[in-house]
Each structure stands twice: as structure tokens, then as C-alpha cells.
Design a protein around this motif. Sequence first.
Motif, PDB file in Angstrom:
ATOM      1  N   ALA A 218       0.688  -1.148   0.166  1.00 63.67           N
ATOM      2  CA  ALA A 218      -0.071   0.040  -0.015  1.00 63.67           C
ATOM      3  C   ALA A 218       0.873   1.151  -0.105  1.00 63.67           C
ATOM      4  O   ALA A 218       0.680   2.266  -0.561  1.00 63.67           O
ATOM      5  N   GLY A 219       1.936   1.180   0.751  1.00 66.14           N
ATOM      6  CA  GLY A 219       3.076   2.451   0.963  1.00 66.14           C
ATOM      7  C   GLY A 219       3.419   2.418  -0.659  1.00 66.14           C
ATOM      8  O   GLY A 219       3.605   3.865  -1.321  1.00 66.14           O
ATOM      9  N   LEU A 220       3.898   1.609  -1.259  1.00 69.21           N
ATOM     10  CA  LEU A 220       4.435   1.636  -2.721  1.00 69.21           C
ATOM     11  C   LEU A 220       3.463   2.286  -3.873  1.00 69.21           C
ATOM     12  O   LEU A 220       3.694   3.125  -4.409  1.00 69.21           O
ATOM     13  N   VAL A 221       2.144   1.870  -3.582  1.00 64.65           N
ATOM     14  CA  VAL A 221       1.129   2.359  -4.332  1.00 64.65           C
ATOM     15  C   VAL A 221       0.640   3.738  -4.068  1.00 64.65           C
ATOM     16  O   VAL A 221       0.633   4.609  -4.935  1.00 64.65           O
ATOM     17  N   ALA A 222       0.606   4.080  -2.732  1.00 63.77           N
ATOM     18  CA  ALA A 222       0.473   5.513  -2.414  1.00 63.77           C
ATOM     19  C   ALA A 222       1.636   6.418  -2.975  1.00 63.77           C
ATOM     20  O   ALA A 222       1.057   7.505  -3.533  1.00 63.77           O
ATOM     21  N   ARG A 223       2.870   6.107  -2.851  1.00 63.36           N
ATOM     22  CA  ARG A 223       3.955   6.794  -3.628  1.00 63.36           C
ATOM     23  C   ARG A 223       3.811   6.991  -4.974  1.00 63.36           C
ATOM     24  O   ARG A 223       3.979   7.934  -5.759  1.00 63.36           O
ATOM     25  N   ALA A 224       3.408   5.706  -5.644  1.00 62.24           N
ATOM     26  CA  ALA A 224       2.968   5.779  -7.232  1.00 62.24           C
ATOM     27  C   ALA A 224       1.535   6.732  -7.601  1.00 62.24           C
ATOM     28  O   ALA A 224       1.819   7.555  -8.540  1.00 62.24           O
ATOM     29  N   VAL A 225       0.837   6.980  -6.735  1.00 62.54           N
ATOM     30  CA  VAL A 225      -0.385   7.878  -6.973  1.00 62.54           C
ATOM     31  C   VAL A 225       0.440   9.278  -6.657  1.00 62.54           C
ATOM     32  O   VAL A 225      -0.016  10.089  -7.676  1.00 62.54           O
ATOM     33  N   ARG A 226       1.232   9.687  -5.798  1.00 64.18           N
ATOM     34  CA  ARG A 226       1.656  11.003  -5.601  1.00 64.18           C
ATOM     35  C   ARG A 226       2.494  11.026  -6.694  1.00 64.18           C
ATOM     36  O   ARG A 226       2.398  12.411  -7.500  1.00 64.18           O
ATOM     37  N   GLY A 227       3.378  10.188  -7.314  1.00 59.26           N
ATOM     38  CA  GLY A 227       4.115  10.448  -8.443  1.00 59.26           C
ATOM     39  C   GLY A 227       3.473  10.758  -9.771  1.00 59.26           C
ATOM     40  O   GLY A 227       3.738  11.779 -10.398  1.00 59.26           O
ATOM     41  N   ALA A 228       2.232  10.036  -9.797  1.00 57.09           N
ATOM     42  CA  ALA A 228       1.530  10.191 -11.193  1.00 57.09           C
ATOM     43  C   ALA A 228       0.554  11.584 -10.920  1.00 57.09           C
ATOM     44  O   ALA A 228       0.591  12.327 -11.957  1.00 57.09           O
ATOM     45  N   ARG A 229       0.125  12.014  -9.996  1.00 63.76           N
ATOM     46  CA  ARG A 229      -0.581  13.229  -9.439  1.00 63.76           C
ATOM     47  C   ARG A 229       0.416  14.436  -9.655  1.00 63.76           C
ATOM     48  O   ARG A 229       0.132  15.387 -10.412  1.00 63.76           O
ATOM     49  N   ASP A 230       1.893  14.267  -9.374  1.00 62.75           N
ATOM     50  CA  ASP A 230       2.672  15.260  -9.660  1.00 62.75           C
ATOM     51  C   ASP A 230       3.046  15.505 -11.068  1.00 62.75           C
ATOM     52  O   ASP A 230       3.618  16.448 -11.484  1.00 62.75           O
ATOM     53  N   ALA A 231       3.039  14.298 -11.809  1.00 59.69           N
ATOM     54  CA  ALA A 231       3.273  14.550 -13.275  1.00 59.69           C
ATOM     55  C   ALA A 231       2.059  15.242 -14.016  1.00 59.69           C
ATOM     56  O   ALA A 231       1.917  14.823 -15.100  1.00 59.69           O
ATOM     57  N   ARG A 232       0.763  15.417 -13.411  1.00 58.65           N
ATOM     58  CA  ARG A 232      -0.293  15.919 -13.781  1.00 58.65           C
ATOM     59  C   ARG A 232      -1.212  14.825 -14.600  1.00 58.65           C
ATOM     60  O   ARG A 232      -2.147  15.113 -15.560  1.00 58.65           O
ATOM     61  N   CYS A 233      -0.898  13.375 -14.035  1.00 60.27           N
ATOM     62  CA  CYS A 233      -2.072  12.569 -14.675  1.00 60.27           C
ATOM     63  C   CYS A 233      -3.388  12.540 -14.115  1.00 60.27           C
ATOM     64  O   CYS A 233      -3.153  13.288 -12.834  1.00 60.27           O
ATOM     65  N   GLU A 234      -4.190  12.230 -14.875  1.00 65.99           N
ATOM     66  CA  GLU A 234      -5.658  12.384 -14.500  1.00 65.99           C
ATOM     67  C   GLU A 234      -6.215  11.361 -13.807  1.00 65.99           C
ATOM     68  O   GLU A 234      -7.063  11.322 -13.020  1.00 65.99           O
ATOM     69  N   TRP A 235      -5.690   9.945 -14.466  1.00 70.80           N
ATOM     70  CA  TRP A 235      -6.242   8.717 -13.958  1.00 70.80           C
ATOM     71  C   TRP A 235      -4.853   7.755 -13.826  1.00 70.80           C
ATOM     72  O   TRP A 235      -4.019   7.687 -14.332  1.00 70.80           O
ATOM     73  N   LEU A 236      -5.252   7.137 -12.746  1.00 69.47           N
ATOM     74  CA  LEU A 236      -4.278   5.866 -12.542  1.00 69.47           C
ATOM     75  C   LEU A 236      -4.716   4.720 -12.489  1.00 69.47           C
ATOM     76  O   LEU A 236      -5.781   4.534 -11.760  1.00 69.47           O
ATOM     77  N   HIS A 237      -4.860   3.567 -13.557  1.00 70.82           N
ATOM     78  CA  HIS A 237      -5.094   2.404 -13.760  1.00 70.82           C
ATOM     79  C   HIS A 237      -4.497   1.329 -13.195  1.00 70.82           C
ATOM     80  O   HIS A 237      -3.298   1.548 -12.914  1.00 70.82           O
ATOM     81  N   VAL A 238      -5.347   0.389 -12.713  1.00 72.51           N
ATOM     82  CA  VAL A 238      -4.612  -0.968 -12.381  1.00 72.51           C
ATOM     83  C   VAL A 238      -5.405  -2.206 -12.868  1.00 72.51           C
ATOM     84  O   VAL A 238      -6.802  -1.979 -12.800  1.00 72.51           O
ATOM     85  N   ASP A 239      -4.904  -3.131 -12.939  1.00 77.64           N
ATOM     86  CA  ASP A 239      -6.049  -4.363 -13.380  1.00 77.64           C
ATOM     87  C   ASP A 239      -5.151  -5.556 -12.554  1.00 77.64           C
ATOM     88  O   ASP A 239      -3.988  -5.355 -12.092  1.00 77.64           O
ATOM     89  N   PHE A 240      -5.934  -6.451 -12.111  1.00 73.05           N
ATOM     90  CA  PHE A 240      -5.426  -7.433 -11.002  1.00 73.05           C
ATOM     91  C   PHE A 240      -6.582  -8.716 -11.165  1.00 73.05           C
ATOM     92  O   PHE A 240      -7.420  -8.558 -11.326  1.00 73.05           O
ATOM     93  N   ASP A 241      -5.863  -9.970 -10.602  1.00 71.07           N
ATOM     94  CA  ASP A 241      -6.688 -10.740 -10.467  1.00 71.07           C
ATOM     95  C   ASP A 241      -7.611 -10.702  -9.392  1.00 71.07           C
ATOM     96  O   ASP A 241      -7.187 -10.042  -8.108  1.00 71.07           O
ATOM     97  N   ASP A 242      -8.837 -11.597  -9.116  1.00 77.30           N
ATOM     98  CA  ASP A 242      -9.574 -11.531  -8.070  1.00 77.30           C
ATOM     99  C   ASP A 242      -8.824 -11.693  -6.698  1.00 77.30           C
ATOM    100  O   ASP A 242      -9.285 -10.849  -5.562  1.00 77.30           O
ATOM    101  N   GLU A 243      -8.108 -12.475  -6.544  1.00 72.47           N
ATOM    102  CA  GLU A 243      -7.352 -12.484  -5.347  1.00 72.47           C
ATOM    103  C   GLU A 243      -6.662 -11.217  -4.840  1.00 72.47           C
ATOM    104  O   GLU A 243      -6.339 -11.105  -3.466  1.00 72.47           O
ATOM    105  N   HIS A 244      -6.423 -10.394  -5.557  1.00 73.01           N
ATOM    106  CA  HIS A 244      -5.713  -9.145  -5.002  1.00 73.01           C
ATOM    107  C   HIS A 244      -6.913  -7.882  -4.908  1.00 73.01           C
ATOM    108  O   HIS A 244      -6.216  -6.835  -4.818  1.00 73.01           O
TER     109      HIS A 244
END
Length: 147
Positions: free
Chosen positions: A101-127
Motif C-alpha cells: 500500500a505504501g508503494l502504491v500511495a507513492r505511485a499515486v503521488r508521483g502520477a499526480r505530480d506529473a499531472r496525470c488525471e487517471w491511475l489505472h490498475v488491473d488485477f486478479d480477483d485474489e488481489h
Amino acid sequence: MGRGRHGFDLGGVDRPVITYEWRGEFEDPEVNALHAEGFGHPVLDIGWREQLHRHSLGWVSARDERGVLVGFVNVAWDGGVHAFVLDTVVAGPHRRRGTGAGLVARAVRGARDARCEWLHVDFDDEHGDFYLEACGFRETGAGLIAL
């Protein structure tokens, strides 16, 4: 007792000291070893540095207090407003302790700082609980073709 974001039990242990770095330095062999452990395949010889510098908006490295790489996530993008979380991986002893969760939170901040509007992820049901509950993604419809 440690609790992760949203109150998930972290197994009765305190959170380890983890440092998260956007576009942090890494060596290909350490990412290859972590990826193999996390995804259950033999260690491959992938040139992560070249690949990520060529195709990614960024990445997040997670290191423990000894400087050992214990987590990694790639953030690819379309060059515009869409970024994509790929290959979130955490070393076994650090799973279910908030490191992912810490990794993803920092990824969110990095994408937001780059002025991205959407952060997508796909995953298996188990995740699903991880991405939807611990990381704050919302469920959407999507399509996939196996190639």
C-alpha cells in the motif's frame, strides 16, 4: 500492534521502517530477484533500468532500514493523462504489513505530480481487497485479450 491503512491487521507486529522513493535507484539483479520471488518464476535477466527509463513515467522502490530492496512498482503511462500500475511486488517477509500500500500511495503521488488525471490498475480477483480496500482504487469495467 501494527495496523495498515484502513485498519487491516498486520499480523501482530509493528510496521518495519521502509523508505519509499519515486524513481529511486536500483540494480537490475535486485529487481529481477524480487520479481521472481513475488511472481513465482525463475530469476530472469531483464534490463529493468533501460526498460523503465524508456517506457515508464516512473517507479517506486521500497527499501528496508538496511537498504535492501523489499518492494517495487512500475508506473507506465500513455505520455498524457493516463498512468498504469504494473508489477507491484513485495518481498515475502514484508507482505501484509502495509509495504505494498505504501508503494502504491507513492505511485499515486508521483502520477499526480506529473499531472496525470487517471491511475489505472488491473488485477486478479485474489488481489481485489488490496487494490480496492488498502489502496483506494474503485472498481470499473475493463476488457482484456490474452495475446
